[in-house]
Design a protein around this motif. Structure first.
Motif, PDB file in Angstrom:
ATOM      1  N   UNK A 199       0.864  -1.175   0.000  1.00  0.00           N
ATOM      2  CA  UNK A 199       0.000   0.000   0.000  1.00  0.00           C
ATOM      3  C   UNK A 199       0.899   1.222   0.000  1.00  0.00           C
ATOM      4  N   UNK A 200       0.767   2.072  -1.032  1.00  0.00           N
ATOM      5  CA  UNK A 200       1.701   3.169  -1.219  1.00  0.00           C
ATOM      6  C   UNK A 200       0.995   4.464  -1.569  1.00  0.00           C
ATOM      7  N   UNK A 201       1.444   5.566  -0.991  1.00  0.00           N
ATOM      8  CA  UNK A 201       0.935   6.890  -1.323  1.00  0.00           C
ATOM      9  C   UNK A 201       2.042   7.649  -2.052  1.00  0.00           C
ATOM     10  N   UNK A 202       1.726   8.104  -3.257  1.00  0.00           N
ATOM     11  CA  UNK A 202       2.688   8.830  -4.078  1.00  0.00           C
ATOM     12  C   UNK A 202       2.602  10.313  -3.754  1.00  0.00           C
ATOM     13  N   UNK A 203       3.540  10.798  -2.943  1.00  0.00           N
ATOM     14  CA  UNK A 203       3.514  12.179  -2.456  1.00  0.00           C
ATOM     15  C   UNK A 203       4.368  13.121  -3.290  1.00  0.00           C
ATOM     16  N   UNK A 204       5.126  12.559  -4.236  1.00  0.00           N
ATOM     17  CA  UNK A 204       6.036  13.376  -5.038  1.00  0.00           C
ATOM     18  C   UNK A 204       5.818  13.095  -6.521  1.00  0.00           C
ATOM     19  N   UNK A 205       5.837  14.157  -7.315  1.00  0.00           N
ATOM     20  CA  UNK A 205       5.741  13.994  -8.764  1.00  0.00           C
ATOM     21  C   UNK A 205       7.100  13.529  -9.295  1.00  0.00           C
ATOM     22  N   UNK A 206       7.076  12.827 -10.404  1.00  0.00           N
ATOM     23  CA  UNK A 206       8.316  12.383 -11.026  1.00  0.00           C
ATOM     24  C   UNK A 206       8.166  11.011 -11.629  1.00  0.00           C
ATOM     25  N   UNK A 207       9.285  10.455 -12.040  1.00  0.00           N
ATOM     26  CA  UNK A 207       9.300   9.113 -12.618  1.00  0.00           C
ATOM     27  C   UNK A 207      10.039   8.188 -11.662  1.00  0.00           C
TER      28      UNK A 207
END
Length: 161
Positions: free
Chosen positions: A131-139
């Protein structure tokens, strides 16, 4: 004999020098304390999440993830449902490409089992989830860092917009 002894010293130095680098680079669980992750942070089980099924397998002389590319929104929470559909042990490690390349080199020096917020190692025909929350934009990428697997094509890309 001196060559073997020198190789043992080099391997020991690599192993003992590696953990602090991973503490900052997103490797967690092997040395305690809070870790920082370049790709975001562990998710909150009490919040909704988008389900993404990821299969790990071998086919036609290659090792791969299906899907091999994913787009998410910054702030989105994703539950990766991981299934090792292959005949070999595989893992899923979520990080930047540079972090995964450095971690893969460290793994060549010895075996590491992963069961971290951003990584799972699975035996054949087994399943798990992250379970992951993507808090940063990018690749970012997910990769199997078992020696030889990444080189056989076992990587995936996540674009966070």
């Amino acid at each position: 004999m001196q060559t073997i002894f020198g190789a043992m010293i080099a391997a020991t130095l690599l192993i003992t020098a590696t953990p602090p680098a991973f503490a900052d680079a997103g490797h967690h669980g092997h040395h305690g304390g809070a870790a920082k992750f370049a790709a975001g942070e562990p998710g909150d089980a009490k919040r909704p999440a988008r389900l993404v099924n990821v299969a790990m397998t071998e086919a036609g002389g290659k090792m791969l993830f299906v899907p091999s590319r994913l787009e998410v929104r910054k702030g989105e929470q994703v539950k990766f449902v991981l299934r090792n559909a292959g005949e070999l042990e595989h893992e899923f490690v979520l990080a930047t490409t540079d972090e995964n390349l450095a971690h893969a080199e460290a793994m060549k020096a010895g075996s590491m089992k992963h069961d971290d917020p951003n990584a799972k190692m699975l035996d054949p025909k087994k399943a798990s989830d992250i379970l992951w929350k993507f808090t940063k934009a990018g690749e970012f990428e997910y990769a199997c860092l078992i020696p030889g697997h990444r080189e056989a094509g076992m990587t995936g890309t996540i674009v966070v917009k």
